[in-house]
Motif scaffolding. Structure first.
Motif, short mmCIF file in Angstrom:
data_model
loop_
_atom_site.label_atom_id
_atom_site.label_comp_id
_atom_site.label_asym_id
_atom_site.label_seq_id
_atom_site.Cartn_x
_atom_site.Cartn_y
_atom_site.Cartn_z
N ALA A 15 41.92 35.42 48.00
CA ALA A 15 41.96 33.97 47.64
C ALA A 15 42.13 33.03 48.62
O ALA A 15 41.66 32.04 49.34
CB ALA A 15 42.49 33.68 46.37
N ASN A 16 43.39 33.56 49.37
CA ASN A 16 43.91 32.69 50.46
C ASN A 16 43.21 32.64 51.75
O ASN A 16 42.60 31.72 52.31
CB ASN A 16 45.28 33.14 51.01
CG ASN A 16 46.52 32.93 49.74
OD1 ASN A 16 45.87 31.95 48.92
ND2 ASN A 16 47.69 33.88 49.77
N GLY A 17 42.99 33.92 51.94
CA GLY A 17 42.23 34.03 53.49
C GLY A 17 40.85 33.72 53.37
O GLY A 17 40.42 33.01 54.27
N LEU A 18 40.05 33.75 52.51
CA LEU A 18 38.70 33.57 52.30
C LEU A 18 38.23 32.08 51.46
O LEU A 18 37.21 31.52 51.47
CB LEU A 18 37.76 34.37 51.60
CG LEU A 18 37.69 35.72 52.46
CD1 LEU A 18 36.69 36.62 51.87
CD2 LEU A 18 37.14 35.85 53.87
N LYS A 19 39.46 31.62 51.02
CA LYS A 19 39.60 30.31 50.36
C LYS A 19 38.39 30.71 48.89
O LYS A 19 37.64 29.64 48.89
CB LYS A 19 39.33 29.00 50.96
CG LYS A 19 40.24 28.62 52.28
CD LYS A 19 41.39 28.60 51.73
CE LYS A 19 42.67 28.29 52.66
NZ LYS A 19 43.01 29.45 53.56
N LEU A 20 38.46 31.54 48.58
CA LEU A 20 37.81 31.79 47.30
C LEU A 20 38.45 31.31 46.09
O LEU A 20 39.40 31.80 46.00
CB LEU A 20 37.36 33.15 47.29
CG LEU A 20 36.33 33.80 48.19
CD1 LEU A 20 36.08 35.21 47.80
CD2 LEU A 20 34.94 33.07 48.27
N ARG A 21 38.05 30.28 45.62
CA ARG A 21 38.85 29.50 44.57
C ARG A 21 38.27 29.80 43.12
O ARG A 21 37.31 29.44 42.86
CB ARG A 21 39.14 28.19 45.15
CG ARG A 21 39.75 27.88 46.29
CD ARG A 21 39.72 26.58 46.95
NE ARG A 21 40.56 25.56 46.08
CZ ARG A 21 40.76 24.15 46.22
NH1 ARG A 21 39.72 23.85 46.92
NH2 ARG A 21 41.58 23.44 45.51
N ASN A 22 39.32 30.04 42.33
CA ASN A 22 39.06 29.95 40.74
C ASN A 22 38.00 31.12 40.23
O ASN A 22 37.02 30.70 39.43
CB ASN A 22 38.56 28.41 40.34
CG ASN A 22 39.72 27.42 40.90
OD1 ASN A 22 40.86 27.79 40.29
ND2 ASN A 22 39.36 26.59 41.44
N ILE A 23 37.68 32.10 41.02
CA ILE A 23 37.02 33.18 40.46
C ILE A 23 37.77 34.50 40.18
O ILE A 23 39.00 34.46 40.85
CB ILE A 23 35.86 33.61 41.69
CG1 ILE A 23 36.43 33.93 42.81
CG2 ILE A 23 34.90 32.31 41.77
CD1 ILE A 23 35.46 34.59 44.04
N PRO A 24 37.56 35.43 39.51
CA PRO A 24 38.49 36.47 39.49
C PRO A 24 38.52 37.36 40.76
O PRO A 24 37.25 37.61 41.17
CB PRO A 24 37.40 37.48 38.24
CG PRO A 24 36.20 36.74 38.15
CD PRO A 24 36.31 35.32 38.71
N ILE A 25 39.28 37.72 41.36
CA ILE A 25 39.28 38.65 42.29
C ILE A 25 40.34 39.92 41.75
O ILE A 25 41.74 39.63 41.72
CB ILE A 25 40.26 38.05 43.52
CG1 ILE A 25 39.06 36.80 43.71
CG2 ILE A 25 40.22 39.16 44.87
CD1 ILE A 25 39.71 35.80 45.27
N ILE A 26 39.82 40.88 42.09
CA ILE A 26 40.36 42.27 41.39
C ILE A 26 40.86 43.25 42.42
O ILE A 26 40.01 43.36 43.23
CB ILE A 26 39.61 42.82 40.29
CG1 ILE A 26 39.13 42.02 39.10
CG2 ILE A 26 40.40 44.03 39.69
CD1 ILE A 26 38.00 41.63 39.25
N ARG A 27 42.18 43.42 42.70
CA ARG A 27 42.45 44.53 43.74
C ARG A 27 42.23 45.80 43.26
O ARG A 27 42.98 46.07 42.22
CB ARG A 27 44.09 44.08 44.19
CG ARG A 27 44.35 45.01 45.40
CD ARG A 27 45.77 45.12 45.64
NE ARG A 27 46.07 46.34 46.43
CZ ARG A 27 47.34 46.72 46.64
NH1 ARG A 27 48.37 46.10 46.18
NH2 ARG A 27 47.34 47.71 47.46
#
Lengths: 477, 396
Positions: B70-82
């Motif tokens: 989210a930080n690196g790619l500035k992908l905001r307000n979506i689910p990001i699952i590690r």
């Protein structure tokens, strides 16, 4: 009657010719070789080996106490005997005590065990002694000292030797000592130490014992007197009037070295292995005073066969040739650090996993019989949950199923680790590291046994676990 | 048995960084490098991404979650699952993203695998696995896979020397392939003599039997089959997948023979079944399999049914797995030449399969002729975890 139920010694497999040390310093070599504790051995692990050796075919649930004597305990505060008792898989409801600070502490512990059993306060007490003392680099002691351990099971039944009595004196003198921060044993001028200390006091207690029980030197079949060096031992035997050939027990100085508190135990084990029924054995130990103890062998002495005799232990050896590694193993020099190990020991994990990690318990499924190590709550085969019983596998032998010589997983001063998968009796698989190995001899199907070892240090304490040790010389005697 | 998602989703864009010792870039930089290549390839904008699955493995115990991406790619307000699953980390992130799109919840999802190994201060993955301070405290990757070697040689009646030469040929093949792959870490061709005489890491594995230690990232953009052709004329369809992990450390498993790995067998058969593959040796045109060590690739040949049991030796010797052979394996040089930034590898392998199936590899000298079906695979951990994905360039 109180006496010795069984006995067992332990001598590290690594031996170094004294000439290797002498050559490094450009000085004269003393004769023979000394034992060297491997980098995964210490007074605790050696005591465990000796204890297991002593307890062959004995019911460990019947041992009521474990005493541990050493001048080189692993911990200064924290009971080493509790750790040893757990690794040996003794009952929890036992007394454990550390004896320390004197080379005589092994004999002191032995006396305490005898008195406790005699007083009916316990049925059987296991007494262990182990030492890994260091002499100053370049000193005679560096060559003369050895590492080793011994164990004696004291009880009332099925005795191999009965306890007949003792004579003790306590004495204050600065002859041999270590301050609390010292790594090396210090001593005053040798002539004072030997003359006024060792020789004078051993003579006093041996003669005191003989007088007390109205015996002459000829009545004694075997005389066990540890000695700091061969010359002192020889002179003392002449002074006391014992025959060096027939009566004096070999102090093992030429093959093992002086292993501190363990020395009299190892010598007593060797004496009992070759004793005939009805013989008197005198054992004298020195350190801030002296003790002389008298034992008499029974008919049982011929039947006793421990797991590994002192002779077997002497023969099970790997010649160690690196003085640099010797210094590193003894923590005298610090080798370049290797890669850090990613998992620090955790007190809580070690405590939770003590049944598997320390007691070496596997789980045996009550439904299908599958044995797995470490303990599995859900059976790998039949999936039954919590339907298992714990069984000790540290006594089992196995054969190498597969292995790899891993050159990166070890300590920087001992980088080669043999990652090993072993199939043990009953089909149980054990994954572990090999120790005390000759890398050129390892192959599939090679017989191995388990041995309790120091794994690595981290988080300020030692981590212990079981390793796999090749069975040399065709195995048990 | 649930439903098949064969051909339900497609990859419409991929990116892959230069692999190697990327001292000058960090985890986020690697992610940006892979993601922006994929955006361009797919013709999408970051705002089009509705969900993201990120694979990264060797991070600290806590603190590297989806937020890193989210930080690196500035992908905001979506689910990001590690996802962290040993060496299969990226593959499982990719498969989960495919399942997410197949569920109908998302039209466009991103799967990204990224690993920054060269920030640890030591080469290799370090000593110690799992959580027990004793049971696996001295385990290493070469030490674990090396255990396969002696057992395999013994079972197949090979001497130590014959065994080392056999696995050495796999290293020679992969290095030959890697010499034709610009994004690989290593481009040097090697001789069998060099492989056999190299310093031993964990016998029988010498230096050239072990994959390198690299930084890298790779990324895939996934959409549904209905939308795929709106983005590009040549989407690559997911034909099938399989993930399997056996229980209990193989070292402790009673009767385990160190040759037949249930996770390899099960994961590959599940993938074949979904993809409708009856005979992988004949039907697959190209494969990227987990060559963390040469012995691993050898074991995979047999466990995947590329070679009959005990016959991998014949296939290695006949060159069956070379670029001109019946089933080219690791045509980009594999982990051997890319190194193994753990959390990135599965997507890096899939990148090669994707480009191969589009016939768009960056050096046509390693382009396989008219491939239709390709497989990518990672295998890892103790080793007991395997993930397989099969792709094709046509529906049906």
């Amino acid at each position: 009657m109180v006496g010795i139920v069984s006995y067992g010694g332990y001598i590290p497999t690594l031996r170094m010719e004294r000439s290797v040390i002498a050559k490094a310093w450009g000085r004269g070599a003393l004769k023979g070789e000394r034992s060297v504790a491997n980098n995964d051995e210490d007074s605790v692990t050696m005591a465990v080996e000796a204890a297991i050796n002593c307890l062959k075919e004995k019911d460990r649930q019947e041992v009521d106490g474990l005493l541990f004597a050493s001048t080189t305990p692993v911990y200064r505060e924290k009971m080493n005997a509790a750790l040893i008792g757990t690794a040996v898989d003794l009952n929890r409801e036992i007394a454990t005590v550390d004896y320390a600070n004197s080379l005589r502490s092994g004999a002191t512990a032995l006396s305490a065990a005898i008195d406790t059993v005699a007083a009916d306060s316990a049925q059987q007490i296991l007494v262990t002694a182990a030492d890994t003392r260091s002499g100053y680099p370049k000193s005679d002691q560096e060559q003369l000292f050895g590492d080793g351990a011994g164990a004696l099971l004291i009880g009332k039944n099925d005795l191999v030797a009965t306890y007949e009595g003792r004579f003790s004196i306590s004495n204050e003198m600065m002859d041999v000592w270590r301050n609390s921060e010292d790594k090396y044993v210090k001593q005053w001028e040798a002539r004072f130490v030997t003359g006024q200390g060792y020789t004078a006091h051993i003579k006093e207690v041996v003669n005191g014992l003989l007088n007390k029980y109205k015996l002459s030197t000829k009545d004694i079949a075997k005389v066990i007197i540890p000695a700091p060096d061969p010359r002192s031992h020889f002179s003392l035997s002449k002074l006391l009037g014992f025959d060096g050939e027939t009566q004096m027990q070999d102090p093992l100085l030429s093959k093992v070295g002086h292993c501190g508190t363990a020395q009299p135990f190892l010598m007593l084990a060797a004496a009992l292995e070759t004793a005939m029924p009805g013989q008197l054995i005198l054992m004298a130990t020195y350190g801030d005073g002296a003790d002389a103890m008298l034992f008499k062998t029974t008919d049982q002495v011929k039947k006793q066969v421990n797991l590994r005799t002192v002779k077997t232990l002497l023969d099970e050896k790997l010649i160690f040739t690196s003085y640099a590694r010797f210094l590193s193993y003894k923590e005298i020099i610090e080798a370049q650090p290797g890669e850090p190990f990613r998992l620090l020991p955790s007190a809580t994990v070690s405590w939770r996993e003590r049944s598997s990690s320390l007691r070496c318990h596997a789980s045996r499924c009550k439904k299908c019989g599958l044995i797995t190590y470490p303990i599995q709550r859900i059976c790998y085969n039949c999936s039954s949950k919590d339907e298992f019983e714990e069984i000790r596998i540290s006594d089992l032998e196995g054969k190498v199923f597969t292995f790899t010589k891993d050159n990166i997983a070890g300590r920087s001063d001992d980088p080669v680790v043999i990652q090993t998968v072993v199939e043990m009796a009953g089909g149980v698989r054990f994954y572990g590291l090999m120790t005390d190995f000759d890398a050129s001899q390892i192959d599939i199907d090679m017989p191995v046994r388990l041995t309790f070892r120091r794994f690595y240090e981290g988080a300020g304490f030692q981590n212990y676990f079981w390793k796999l040790k090749p069975i040399l010389n065709g195995g048990d005697n | 048995m649930g439903k098949s998602i064969k051909d339900e989703v497609a990859i419409i864009g991929m990116g892959c960084t230069q692999f190697g010792e990327r001292w000058d870039v960090g985890l986020e930089d690697l992610a940006i490098e892979a993601a922006y290549e994929a955006y361009e390839d797919a013709g999408i904008e970051p705002k089009d991404i509705e969900a993201c699955w990120v694979g990264t493995a060797s991070a600290p115990l806590i603190g590297i979650g989806g937020t890193t991406i989210a930080n690196g790619l500035k992908l905001r307000n979506i689910p990001i699952i590690r996802n962290e699953n040993w060496c299969t980390t990226a593959h499982i992130a990719l498969i989960e993203a495919c399942i997410g799109v197949a569920s109908g919840l998302y039209d466009v999802a991103l799967a990204i695998g990224v690993e920054k190994l060269k920030d640890t201060g030591y080469p290799g993955l370090g000593t110690g696995r799992g959580m027990s301070p004793v049971l696996e405290a001295r385990r290493t990757a070469p030490g674990s896979f090396g255990l396969i070697g002696k057992r395999y040689f013994n079972a197949c009646g090979l001497t130590d020397e014959q065994g080392k030469e056999l696995i050495g040929k796999i290293a020679v093949k992969n290095h030959d392939n890697g010499s034709l792959c610009p994004k690989a870490h290593f481009h040097n061709k090697i001789t069998l003599e060099k492989v056999v005489k190299a310093p031993i890491i964990a016998w029988p594995l010498g230096l050239f039997d072990c994959c390198g230690n690299s930084d890298g990232a790779a990324c895939a953009i996934i959409t549904s089959k209905e939308l795929a052709k709106k983005f590009r004329p040549d989407p690559i369809y997911l034909k099938g997948f399989g993930i399997a992990m056996d229980s209990l450390l193989p070292h402790a498993r009673p009767d385990f023979d160190w040759m037949r790995f249930e996770s390899l067998i099960t994961s590959s058969r599940k993938a074949y079944e979904m993809a409708g593959i009856k005979n992988p040796r004949e039907e697959l045109d190209v494969a990227e399999v987990h060559d963390c060590f040469t012995i691993t690739e050898l074991a995979i040949y047999e466990n995947f049914g590329f070679s009959p049991w005990g016959k991998a030796k014949e296939d290695v010797e006949s060159g069956f797995f070379t670029r001109s052979g019946g089933l080219p394996v690791n045509v980009d040089g594999g982990l051997k030449c890319f190194g193994h930034p753990v959390g990135a590898s599965g997507l890096r392998m899939t990148y090669e399969i994707y480009k191969q199936l589009q016939q768009k590899v960056d050096n046509q000298k390693r382009q396989v002729k008219n491939p239709r079906l390709g497989l990518s695979h990672t295998f890892g951990g103790p080793p007991q975890i395997s993930a397989v994905a099969v792709f094709g360039n046509e529906i049906g």
